[in-house]
Design a protein around this motif. Sequence first.
Motif, PDB file in Angstrom:
ATOM      1  N   TRP A 117       0.838  -1.201   0.000  1.00 24.32           N
ATOM      2  CA  TRP A 117       0.000   0.000   0.000  1.00 24.32           C
ATOM      3  C   TRP A 117       0.874   1.253   0.000  1.00 24.32           C
ATOM      4  O   TRP A 117       0.597   2.218  -0.715  1.00 24.32           O
ATOM      5  N   TYR A 118       1.935   1.241   0.826  1.00 19.49           N
ATOM      6  CA  TYR A 118       2.860   2.378   0.858  1.00 19.49           C
ATOM      7  C   TYR A 118       3.425   2.649  -0.539  1.00 19.49           C
ATOM      8  O   TYR A 118       3.476   3.794  -0.996  1.00 19.49           O
ATOM      9  N   LYS A 119       3.854   1.583  -1.205  1.00 17.22           N
ATOM     10  CA  LYS A 119       4.499   1.746  -2.513  1.00 17.22           C
ATOM     11  C   LYS A 119       3.529   2.349  -3.533  1.00 17.22           C
ATOM     12  O   LYS A 119       3.867   3.310  -4.233  1.00 17.22           O
ATOM     13  N   ILE A 120       2.326   1.783  -3.596  1.00 22.27           N
ATOM     14  CA  ILE A 120       1.327   2.294  -4.547  1.00 22.27           C
ATOM     15  C   ILE A 120       0.985   3.745  -4.230  1.00 22.27           C
ATOM     16  O   ILE A 120       0.918   4.608  -5.119  1.00 22.27           O
ATOM     17  N   THR A 121       0.776   4.025  -2.946  1.00 16.84           N
ATOM     18  CA  THR A 121       0.363   5.369  -2.530  1.00 16.84           C
ATOM     19  C   THR A 121       1.468   6.393  -2.781  1.00 16.84           C
ATOM     20  O   THR A 121       1.190   7.518  -3.227  1.00 16.84           O
ATOM     21  N   LEU A 122       2.704   6.021  -2.498  1.00 15.80           N
ATOM     22  CA  LEU A 122       3.820   6.946  -2.751  1.00 15.80           C
ATOM     23  C   LEU A 122       3.913   7.292  -4.228  1.00 15.80           C
ATOM     24  O   LEU A 122       4.115   8.461  -4.587  1.00 15.80           O
ATOM     25  N   HIS A 123       3.753   6.300  -5.090  1.00 18.78           N
ATOM     26  CA  HIS A 123       3.783   6.563  -6.535  1.00 18.78           C
ATOM     27  C   HIS A 123       2.651   7.527  -6.930  1.00 18.78           C
ATOM     28  O   HIS A 123       2.877   8.460  -7.714  1.00 18.78           O
ATOM     29  N   ARG A 124       1.463   7.301  -6.380  1.00 17.81           N
ATOM     30  CA  ARG A 124       0.329   8.166  -6.719  1.00 17.81           C
ATOM     31  C   ARG A 124       0.539   9.592  -6.216  1.00 17.81           C
ATOM     32  O   ARG A 124       0.257  10.569  -6.926  1.00 17.81           O
ATOM     33  N   LEU A 125       1.032   9.701  -4.999  1.00 18.93           N
ATOM     34  CA  LEU A 125       1.256  11.038  -4.443  1.00 18.93           C
ATOM     35  C   LEU A 125       2.330  11.788  -5.223  1.00 18.93           C
ATOM     36  O   LEU A 125       2.226  13.006  -5.439  1.00 18.93           O
ATOM     37  N   ILE A 126       3.346  11.067  -5.660  1.00 22.66           N
ATOM     38  CA  ILE A 126       4.409  11.708  -6.450  1.00 22.66           C
ATOM     39  C   ILE A 126       3.855  12.208  -7.778  1.00 22.66           C
ATOM     40  O   ILE A 126       4.201  13.299  -8.245  1.00 22.66           O
ATOM     41  N   GLN A 127       2.952  11.422  -8.384  1.00 23.19           N
ATOM     42  CA  GLN A 127       2.332  11.863  -9.639  1.00 23.19           C
ATOM     43  C   GLN A 127       1.519  13.143  -9.434  1.00 23.19           C
ATOM     44  O   GLN A 127       1.593  14.078 -10.240  1.00 23.19           O
ATOM     45  N   VAL A 128       0.723  13.177  -8.353  1.00 21.93           N
ATOM     46  CA  VAL A 128      -0.061  14.380  -8.057  1.00 21.93           C
ATOM     47  C   VAL A 128       0.873  15.556  -7.776  1.00 21.93           C
ATOM     48  O   VAL A 128       0.646  16.682  -8.235  1.00 21.93           O
ATOM     49  N   CYS A 129       1.930  15.269  -7.041  1.00 20.48           N
ATOM     50  CA  CYS A 129       2.894  16.312  -6.688  1.00 20.48           C
ATOM     51  C   CYS A 129       3.551  16.899  -7.941  1.00 20.48           C
ATOM     52  O   CYS A 129       3.731  18.116  -8.050  1.00 20.48           O
ATOM     53  N   LYS A 130       3.899  16.049  -8.886  1.00 26.90           N
ATOM     54  CA  LYS A 130       4.475  16.527 -10.152  1.00 26.90           C
ATOM     55  C   LYS A 130       3.509  17.460 -10.858  1.00 26.90           C
ATOM     56  O   LYS A 130       3.899  18.506 -11.377  1.00 26.90           O
ATOM     57  N   ARG A 131       2.243  17.079 -10.854  1.00 28.52           N
ATOM     58  CA  ARG A 131       1.245  17.889 -11.571  1.00 28.52           C
ATOM     59  C   ARG A 131       1.074  19.261 -10.915  1.00 28.52           C
ATOM     60  O   ARG A 131       1.049  20.283 -11.593  1.00 28.52           O
ATOM     61  N   VAL A 132       0.953  19.292  -9.586  1.00 22.89           N
ATOM     62  CA  VAL A 132       0.713  20.587  -8.928  1.00 22.89           C
ATOM     63  C   VAL A 132       1.960  21.464  -8.944  1.00 22.89           C
ATOM     64  O   VAL A 132       1.863  22.697  -8.870  1.00 22.89           O
ATOM     65  N   ALA A 133       3.155  20.836  -9.069  1.00 27.86           N
ATOM     66  CA  ALA A 133       4.399  21.610  -9.098  1.00 27.86           C
ATOM     67  C   ALA A 133       4.726  22.134 -10.490  1.00 27.86           C
ATOM     68  O   ALA A 133       5.588  23.004 -10.643  1.00 27.86           O
ATOM     69  N   SER A 134       4.022  21.620 -11.499  1.00 33.69           N
ATOM     70  CA  SER A 134       4.406  21.908 -12.888  1.00 33.69           C
ATOM     71  C   SER A 134       4.224  23.367 -13.280  1.00 33.69           C
ATOM     72  O   SER A 134       4.844  23.838 -14.227  1.00 33.69           O
ATOM     73  N   LYS A 135       3.371  24.117 -12.567  1.00 31.83           N
ATOM     74  CA  LYS A 135       3.152  25.510 -12.949  1.00 31.83           C
ATOM     75  C   LYS A 135       4.066  26.492 -12.207  1.00 31.83           C
ATOM     76  O   LYS A 135       3.884  27.698 -12.308  1.00 31.83           O
ATOM     77  N   TYR A 136       5.013  25.950 -11.438  1.00 30.08           N
ATOM     78  CA  TYR A 136       5.932  26.811 -10.704  1.00 30.08           C
ATOM     79  C   TYR A 136       7.372  26.601 -11.169  1.00 30.08           C
ATOM     80  O   TYR A 136       7.709  25.543 -11.719  1.00 30.08           O
ATOM     81  N   THR A 137       8.214  27.574 -10.885  1.00 29.30           N
ATOM     82  CA  THR A 137       9.644  27.399 -11.140  1.00 29.30           C
ATOM     83  C   THR A 137      10.202  26.397 -10.132  1.00 29.30           C
ATOM     84  O   THR A 137       9.649  26.223  -9.037  1.00 29.30           O
TER      85      THR A 137
END
Length: 670
Positions: A117-137
């Motif tokens: 569960w940790y592994k799956i969740t970490l991958h998902r959170l990283i994907q969301v994190c990439k998306r929300v960070a994409s509009k910033y420097t």
Amino acid sequence: MEQTTMKGKYETLQNKYLEVLSKMYPSIASASTEIINLQAILNLPKGTEHVLSDIHGEAEQFFHVLKNGSGAVRAKIDDEFGNSLCIRDKKQLATLIYYPAEKLDLIEKEEEELDDWYKITLHRLIQVCKRVASKYTRSKVRKALPKDFAYVIEELINEKEEVMNKEAYYNGIIDTIIRVGRSRAFIIALCELIQRLVIDHLHIVGDIYDRGSGAVDIMDHLMNYHSVDIQWGNHDVLWMGAASGHAACIANVIRICARYGNLETLEDDYGINLMPLANFALEVYADDECEHFKTQYHGDSDALSRIEEQTEMKMHKAISIIQFKLEGQLIQRRPGFHMENRMILDKIDPEHGTVEIDGITYNLLDTKFPTIMWSDPFQLSKEEEKVMNRLIQNFKNCEKLQQHTQFLLKSGSLYLCYNQNLYYHGCVPMNEDGTFREVYFEGKGYKGKALYDFIESSVRKGYYLPDDDEDKKLYCQDLMWFAWSNENSPVFGKEKMATFERYFLGEKESHEERKDPYYRLIENEQMSEKVCDSIIREFGLDPQVAHIVNGHMPVKLKKGESPIKGNGKLFIIDGGFSKAYQKTTGIAGYTLVYNSYGLKLVTHLPFESREKAIIEETDICENISIIEKLAYRQYVADTDNGKILQQKIHDLELLLKAYRNGKLREIAEQ
């Protein structure tokens, strides 16, 4: 000749400015690099703005709405995963992001294959994190990273083109996080980072204080929020007046806390000693049941013992009578406020138990006034004066209250023009024909934007002027009370505050507080758009693109009212955060989300509890309406900050020119 002289002065000032700028960018290389960086920022998407209003101390609901970004977090999850995740998994992921520690407590007890569960969740959170960070420097994201995991998160959310087998590289990092037992802490860090990056800037359109009991927690949180501004509401100005030591403001603050069962806000959260008031009330009103001063509790009234409840009712009546006296004194010394109709104690006939208000005689529900001297009804008794002197010192010397007030002054204002939107709490005082009403202070008239500017300046002076400038300071403090309750105040907007009538008169018609013509005009189909355009122009914005975002008056959805006025030019976003209003509104408030694609109005359901939100994975965003979709996506270049950056680029290009034509010499960098 005069034009030549002016041109010479301009060139001299420009050269001096460029010399100062050269200290920051001492070479062609450094100036060029900064131009490139700034130009890159201009081409990033505009950050998401989140707008809340009329929080009224409802801390739990406020924090929940802040955590979910009024649906912005869930929208990012939907954008990232589309149909590849089921609704159940999306809800769990969203709730985890809102309440990471609490949700993990539940999952870690129930999940059998926790490492998977940790592994799956970490991958998902990283994907969301990439998306929300994409509009910033990268620089801005780096500043937001949690210290303990900054390097690892930066590695995971930034693509590494030089790594041949990226999947193995990232899996190796995640496997190590799990193996060394840092999964929980890392998940919490990612969730908090997502919350931080989803919202770029927060607007609070007034009334943080009163009604609910969580104002202090809200203020503490706002003081640590990454980017926020506040447009003061009348309740906020009242508390600022109290913090400045103004007696009538202090009496109002205590009375409202007593009325809504929030005396612990003063006693426990701010450490203000109310014992002198309690002792006075128990002695003077010992034989008075004070039945008309029952507290309007939000929660379970059984939490108080009968003795505690009686004490609070007596305190409630005692401070109310003190308030009416102090307000009468203020109205007498400020005839220019034109509030003589709110001097009521001298209109009471104690023999017959009646009072005359606006030419009508009413029977009083309560005729016990042991502290009123009828020959001079507005004079405080010696005991009342002692109580107020103690309270004034307690408010002025409360360190936490002073910190919160200074934050309101630093981060707040009566109105704000921001990215082509005008934010204010209340209304622009108007005449029936839609023109701005002129209000006079000390012989000078103010209307529209000038009225806002004058009152805002007075609020700041009322707090910051030294005590030795006694007359001017008192006048400005009296103006803070004026802002709280006068019909010509832009943050009040009603003909009167019927406080006395609600306590002492049974006739409901006497409780009515008629609204400023502004509110009728914005409801008028023929006039509303014209009125909105005139307000927008008055504050220096373009009616073709600008909007007004307005708090203060709850929108009664149950009665068919709409928060959208003026053909989509004005949004009233007070739908009832406060539990005290939810019976009449039918909802629990509106919020606004303004991202690079347009404006969304979010309708919220009442928030029951953190526990329900975490366990049942429920949310309170009942409806998200796209109220304006932009013709093209907005970028930083389209914002107010973008204009500042463009000016800076222009200045740096002048500096480059000065280096290259020999007007300025490059400085060797150390």
